[in-house]
Write an enzyme that holds these catalytic residues in place. Structure first.
Site, mmCIF file in Angstrom:
data_model
loop_
_atom_site.group_PDB
_atom_site.id
_atom_site.type_symbol
_atom_site.label_atom_id
_atom_site.label_comp_id
_atom_site.label_asym_id
_atom_site.label_seq_id
_atom_site.Cartn_x
_atom_site.Cartn_y
_atom_site.Cartn_z
ATOM 1 N N LYS A 177 0.826 -1.206 0.000
ATOM 2 C CA LYS A 177 0.000 0.000 0.000
ATOM 3 C C LYS A 177 0.869 1.268 0.000
ATOM 4 C CE LYS A 177 -4.002 -2.193 0.149
ATOM 5 N NZ LYS A 177 -3.902 -3.613 0.296
HETATM 6 C C1 LIG Z 1 -5.365 -4.357 0.765
HETATM 7 C C2 LIG Z 1 -6.831 -4.156 0.761
HETATM 8 C C3 LIG Z 1 -7.643 -4.590 1.818
HETATM 9 C C4 LIG Z 1 -7.118 -5.422 2.942
HETATM 10 O O1 LIG Z 1 -6.134 -4.809 3.668
HETATM 11 P P1 LIG Z 1 -5.324 -5.641 4.776
HETATM 12 O O2 LIG Z 1 -4.677 -4.569 5.582
HETATM 13 O O3 LIG Z 1 -4.351 -6.499 4.043
HETATM 14 O O4 LIG Z 1 -6.316 -6.426 5.558
HETATM 15 C C5 LIG Z 1 -8.988 -4.298 1.774
HETATM 16 N N1 LIG Z 1 -9.521 -3.638 0.735
HETATM 17 C C6 LIG Z 1 -8.790 -3.223 -0.311
HETATM 18 C C7 LIG Z 1 -9.447 -2.482 -1.418
HETATM 19 C C8 LIG Z 1 -7.422 -3.498 -0.343
HETATM 20 O O5 LIG Z 1 -6.692 -3.106 -1.393
#
Ligand SMILES: *Cc1c(COP(=O)(O)O)cnc(C)c1O
Length: 368
Positions: A177
């Protein structure tokens, strides 16, 4: 290799982690509190609560807003599966909504309107690729239908009014992210009582914190609600504070690189469509493009890999995964299915150079 997403990590992160080890207190202490304050301040809200993932955060948003059995939740199918899974965690029913179109692959207000029945209690919007959905419009939509508005803001930290107009929002600090704590997340809420409920729920529904008991400020606790262990630890919070300080600069760099991609595609490869307009508010989390119709995407991805360029797909539509197909065998979402069959995600991260962007566009052009 030009990788799809690379975290920016350095000496500051190492020092932050070492200082936690040296200090000896490992979870839910002052570093978590400081990270929460900094995150809230950057987003222009009073408070935030750190959790161990965005998935846990989405679960808490739904649970704290009282969504449960018998309720329906409107949700896009063009998202990561966690968005939809969270609805099942609280015993509610997902109602998949199509996207607006190929140029704006956001949850469609018109289709949401059409699918919003008497049992609908909430809508989850997702800022695809970091491009913000029209939050004022969704606020009005939610109010007009008596729904809670929840943001899956995993792609969109520190951009526009993210987190400020919804009833609750969840952010992700997973490795790929815009900022990372390896694993981790954050939740915000429109009402402080909802945030307090989420704080309670992230730690077994207990009425006092571990640090308070350790310091002798509290000797006992009550459990007033069903809770979970969704806590963030001090190592992640220390790293998160360092990453957060650079997030605005990284988001700006991502936007520059996205604009460069857009310019090069329109000049050299107009057959490749880039969704959204260049001026759309965005954290530029992803660089999605649409391949021309009839192109074998699997072959393109394999040949790009051979050329040293990593690509991906965001996303296979959730309603087409076997688990969800068994629940919704006849559901068809034409715009989502069309978009997902042609979408290709190109490398985008702050360490990418303009030359890298040029070679990605060049390589794709040759292949097409
Ligand atoms: C990465 C992501 C998640 C999940 O995030 P985590 O922190 O890995 O649980 C949820 N929604 C979207 C759109 C994502 O890209």
């Amino acid at each position: 290799m030009i990788s799809l997403a690379d975290p920016v990590l350095g000496e500051d992160e190492k020092e932050a982690l070492c200082s936690v080890i040296a200090g000896g207190w490992l979870t839910m202490g002052e570093r978590v509190a400081a990270f929460e304050r900094a995150f809230a301040e950057l987003h222009g809200v009073e408070a935030a609560a750190a959790v161990n993932s965005c998935t846990a955060g989405l679960h808490l948003c739904l649970a704290a807003l009282g969504i449960g059995a018998g309720d329906e939740v409107l949700v896009p199918s063009l998202t990561f599966v966690a968005t939809v899974n969270a609805i099942l965690y609280v015993g509610a029913e997902p109602v998949f909504v199509d996207i607006e179109g190929l140029g704006v692959p956001h949850i469609s207000p018109a289709d949401a309107e059409a699918r919003c029945g008497p049992r609908a209690r909430a809508v989850i919007v997702m800022h695809y690729g970091g491009y913000l959905v029209d939050l004022p419009e969704w606020r009005s939509f939610a109010d007009a239908h008596g729904l809670k508005l929840i943001e899956d803001a995993a792609h969109a930290p520190a951009v526009g009014e993210v987190g400020r107009l919804s009833d609750a929002s969840a952010f992700s600090f997973f490795t790929n992210k815009n900022m990372t704590t390896a694993e981790g997340g954050m939740v915000l809420a429109g009402q402080s009582s909802v945030l307090e409920t989420m704080r309670g729920m992230r730690s077994h529904g207990m009425s006092t914190g571990t640090l308070d008991r350790h310091r002798g400020h509290a000797f006992s606790y009550d459990v007033g609600m069903l809770g979970f262990n969704y806590r963030m630890d001090e190592l992640r919070a220390a790293m998160g504070t360092v990453q957060l300080a650079r997030l605005p600069e990284w988001n700006a760099r991502r936007r520059e690189l996205s604009s460069l991609y857009r310019r090069l595609f329109s000049e050299r490869l107009p057959r490749v469509c880039v969704p959204f307009a260049d001026e759309h508010k965005t954290s530029a989390h992803l660089m999605p493009v649409l391949l021309p119709e009839g192109i074998d995407r699997g072959r393109v991805m394999a040949r790009m890999r051979d050329a040293g360029i990593q690509t991906s797909i965001h996303y296979p539509p959730v309603h087409r995964f076997s688990f969800y197909r068994r629940r919704f065998p006849d559901l068809s979402l034409p715009n989502t299915e069309n978009f997902c069959s042609r979408e290709l995600t190109l490398p985008l991260h702050p360490s990418l150079s303009a030359e890298n962007v040029d070679s990605v566009v060049e390589a794709l052009g040759k292949l097409l």
